[in-house]
Design an enzyme around this catalytic site. Structure first.
Site, short mmCIF file in Angstrom:
data_model
loop_
_atom_site.label_atom_id
_atom_site.label_comp_id
_atom_site.label_asym_id
_atom_site.label_seq_id
_atom_site.Cartn_x
_atom_site.Cartn_y
_atom_site.Cartn_z
N ASP A 1 -4.43 0.04 -3.18
CA ASP A 1 -4.63 0.34 -1.75
C ASP A 1 -3.31 0.16 -1.01
OD1 ASP A 1 -4.31 -2.38 -0.65
OD2 ASP A 1 -6.23 -2.85 -1.59
N ASN B 1 -7.47 -18.47 -4.83
CA ASN B 1 -8.49 -17.54 -5.32
C ASN B 1 -9.87 -18.10 -4.99
OD1 ASN B 1 -8.60 -15.00 -6.81
ND2 ASN B 1 -9.75 -16.11 -8.37
N HIS C 1 0.69 -1.41 -10.36
CA HIS C 1 -0.34 -0.54 -10.95
C HIS C 1 -0.44 0.81 -10.22
CE1 HIS C 1 -2.65 -4.16 -12.94
NE2 HIS C 1 -1.53 -3.84 -13.56
N CYS D 1 1.75 20.71 -7.32
CA CYS D 1 2.73 19.62 -7.16
C CYS D 1 3.71 20.03 -6.06
CB CYS D 1 3.46 19.40 -8.48
SG CYS D 1 4.94 18.36 -8.33
N ARG E 1 -11.98 6.87 -3.84
CA ARG E 1 -11.32 5.60 -3.50
C ARG E 1 -10.22 5.84 -2.46
NH1 ARG E 1 -9.43 2.49 -8.62
NH2 ARG E 1 -9.06 0.87 -7.08
N CYS F 1 2.90 14.05 -11.10
CA CYS F 1 2.78 15.38 -11.70
C CYS F 1 2.90 15.27 -13.21
CB CYS F 1 3.84 16.32 -11.14
SG CYS F 1 3.73 17.96 -11.88
N ALA G 1 -9.57 -15.56 0.61
CA ALA G 1 -8.18 -15.24 0.94
C ALA G 1 -7.96 -15.22 2.45
CB ALA G 1 -7.79 -13.90 0.31
N GLY H 1 -5.97 -13.91 -5.31
CA GLY H 1 -7.07 -12.96 -5.44
C GLY H 1 -7.04 -12.11 -6.70
N TYR I 1 -10.96 8.80 -8.08
CA TYR I 1 -9.81 8.38 -7.26
C TYR I 1 -9.79 9.08 -5.90
CZ TYR I 1 -8.40 5.76 -11.33
OH TYR I 1 -8.40 4.86 -12.37
P1 OAD Z 1 -10.63 -8.64 -10.42
O1 OAD Z 1 -11.82 -7.94 -9.86
O2 OAD Z 1 -10.53 -8.79 -11.88
O3 OAD Z 1 -10.52 -10.11 -9.80
C1 OAD Z 1 -10.64 -10.33 -8.43
C2 OAD Z 1 -10.52 -11.84 -8.17
O4 OAD Z 1 -10.57 -12.04 -6.78
C3 OAD Z 1 -11.65 -12.67 -8.79
O5 OAD Z 1 -11.11 -13.80 -9.45
C4 OAD Z 1 -12.47 -13.10 -7.58
O6 OAD Z 1 -13.04 -14.39 -7.73
C5 OAD Z 1 -11.44 -13.11 -6.49
N1 OAD Z 1 -11.98 -12.87 -5.15
C6 OAD Z 1 -13.04 -12.12 -4.78
N2 OAD Z 1 -13.20 -12.13 -3.46
C7 OAD Z 1 -12.22 -12.92 -2.95
C8 OAD Z 1 -11.84 -13.35 -1.64
N3 OAD Z 1 -12.51 -12.95 -0.56
N4 OAD Z 1 -10.77 -14.16 -1.51
C9 OAD Z 1 -10.06 -14.57 -2.60
N5 OAD Z 1 -10.37 -14.20 -3.86
C10 OAD Z 1 -11.43 -13.39 -4.04
O7 OAD Z 1 -9.33 -7.90 -9.82
P2 OAD Z 1 -7.82 -7.98 -10.29
O8 OAD Z 1 -7.50 -9.32 -10.84
O9 OAD Z 1 -6.98 -7.45 -9.18
O10 OAD Z 1 -6.09 -2.45 -12.97
O11 OAD Z 1 -7.81 -6.92 -11.45
C11 OAD Z 1 -6.61 -6.65 -12.12
C12 OAD Z 1 -6.58 -5.21 -12.57
O12 OAD Z 1 -7.75 -4.92 -13.32
C13 OAD Z 1 -6.61 -4.20 -11.45
O13 OAD Z 1 -5.33 -3.95 -10.91
C14 OAD Z 1 -7.13 -2.97 -12.13
C15 OAD Z 1 -8.24 -3.61 -12.92
O14 OAD Z 1 -8.62 -2.96 -14.08
C16 OAD Z 1 -6.02 -1.14 -13.20
O15 OAD Z 1 -6.82 -0.34 -12.76
C17 OAD Z 1 -4.85 -0.75 -14.06
#
Ligand code: OAD
Length: 236
Positions: A97, A204, A112, A139, A62, A120, A222, A178, A59
Site C-alpha cells: 500500500d 506488534n 515487496h 506498457c 486491492r 512490464c 500500532a 506489525g 491486485y
Molecule cells: P501478517 O498478516 O503475516 O502479520 C501481520 C501482523 O500484524 C501479525 O503479527 C498481527 O498480530 C499484527 N497486527 C494485526 N493488527 C495489528 C495492529 N492493529 N497493530 C499492530 N499489529 C497488528 O503480515 P506481514 O508480516 O506483513 O508478502 O506479512 C509479510 C508478507 O507476507 C507480506 O508482505 C506478503 C505476505 O505474503 C507478499 O505478498 C510477498
C-alpha cells in the site's frame, strides 16, 4: 535501557499490522487475505502463468481499495519521526500500500513492491500505475500489453536487499512493527541485526514468530504503540 543511549541510525521494518487499523486486511490473522485466497494462486509466478485474469483482478481490487482507506496514527507518527530525526532513518516496508507516503514519510523502501506500480514483462521497466490491468493496457514505456503488478511474489527476490543490509550495518536500532515474522528474508532481519550488534525492538499486536530474538517486545495496537514510541525517540 543504558545500551539505548547512543542511537543515531534507525531501520524500521513494517508489515501488514501497521495498516490494519486503516482497514486493510492482514495476511495471516483470522479472516486475513491468505484465508480468503490461496497464496499459490495469487502470489506466485506460476499462479500468474496459470490464471492471469484471476491474479490481475486480485491486485486490481486491492489497488482500487487504496482509494477507500487513509493512513492511521502509526503511519503519521513514523512520518513525523522521518521528518524530525536527524540521523539516518529507513522505513523498510513489506506493504504494497501507499500509506507511509500518504502520511508524509519520504525515506521509505518497498521491499515487496507496490500496488501503484506496474512491471512490464516485455521490457522489464517499472512505471507508476493507478488503473486496472485486467483489460491488458499497454506498457507506458514499450507499449506491449504485458503488464503485471509490481509486487514481489513467493519465489522472487525482494527489492533493494543491498540497500537494506547496508542500512542495517550502519544502524544503531532496528524496530519491527506489525509483522508476523513468517516471511523471509524480512523475518531474518532481527537476527542479522543482532549479529551486527544492533539494538532490536518489536511493536506488534502479539508476539511475532521471532519475538524472542528482540531485546524488547511490546504488544498492542500500532495506532497506540507507534505514536508512544516515536514520542520516546524524539524526547531522547
Ligand atoms: P501478517 O498478516 O503475516 O502479520 C501481520 C501482523 O500484524 C501479525 O503479527 C498481527 O498480530 C499484527 N497486527 C494485526 N493488527 C495489528 C495492529 N492493529 N497493530 C499492530 N499489529 C497488528 O503480515 P506481514 O508480516 O506483513 O508478502 O506479512 C509479510 C508478507 O507476507 C507480506 O508482505 C506478503 C505476505 O505474503 C507478499 O505478498 C510477498
Amino acid at each position: 535501557m543504558g545500551e539505548m543511549s547512543q542511537i543515531r541510525n534507525i531501520v524500521i521494518l513494517t508489515g501488514a499490522g501497521i495498516s490494519a487499523e486503516s482497514g486493510i486486511d492482514t495476511f495471516r490473522d483470522a479472516g486475513g487475505l491468505w484465508e480468503q485466497h490461496r497464496v499459490e494462486d495469487v502470489a506466485t509466478p506460476e499462479g500468474f502463468a496459470r490464471d492471469p485474469d484471476l491474479v490481475l483482478n486480485f491486485y486490481d481490487m486491492r489497488r482500487a481499495a487504496l482509494t477507500r482507506v487513509e493512513p492511521n496514527a502509526a503511519h503519521a507518527a513514523l512520518a513525523r519521526l522521518d521528518a524530525e530525526w536527524g540521523g539516518d532513518l529507513l522505513i523498510v516496508t513489506q506493504n504494497v500500500d501507499d500509506l507511509h507516503e500518504r502520511a508524509g514519510a519520504s525515506r521509505v523502501l518497498h521491499m515487496h513492491g507496490e500496488l501503484k506500480s506496474a512491471l512490464c514483462t516485455a521490457c522489464e521497466m517499472r512505471s507508476p500505475w493507478d488503473a486496472p490491468m485486467i483489460d491488458r493496457p499497454p506498457c507506458p514505456v514499450c507499449r506491449a500489453p504485458m503488464l503485471r503488478p509490481d509486487v514481489v511474489w513467493f519465489g522472487e527476490m525482494p527489492y533493494q536487499m543491498d540497500r537494506i543490509y547496508t542500512a542495517l550495518r550502519n544502524a544503531d536500532l532496528f524496530v519491527s512493527i506489525g509483522t508476523s515474522g513468517a516471511v523471509y528474508p524480512a523475518a531474518g532481519f532481527v537476527r542479522d541485526a543482532r549479529e551486527l550488534g544492533v539494538q532490536t525492538q518489536e511493536l506488534n499486536l502479539e508476539r511475532s514468530e521471532g519475538s524472542n530474538w528482540f531485546h524488547e517486545s511490546r504488544q498492542g495496537r500500532a495506532g497506540e504503540l507507534v505514536p508512544m514510541w516515536v514520542e520516546e525517540m524524539l524526547a531522547r
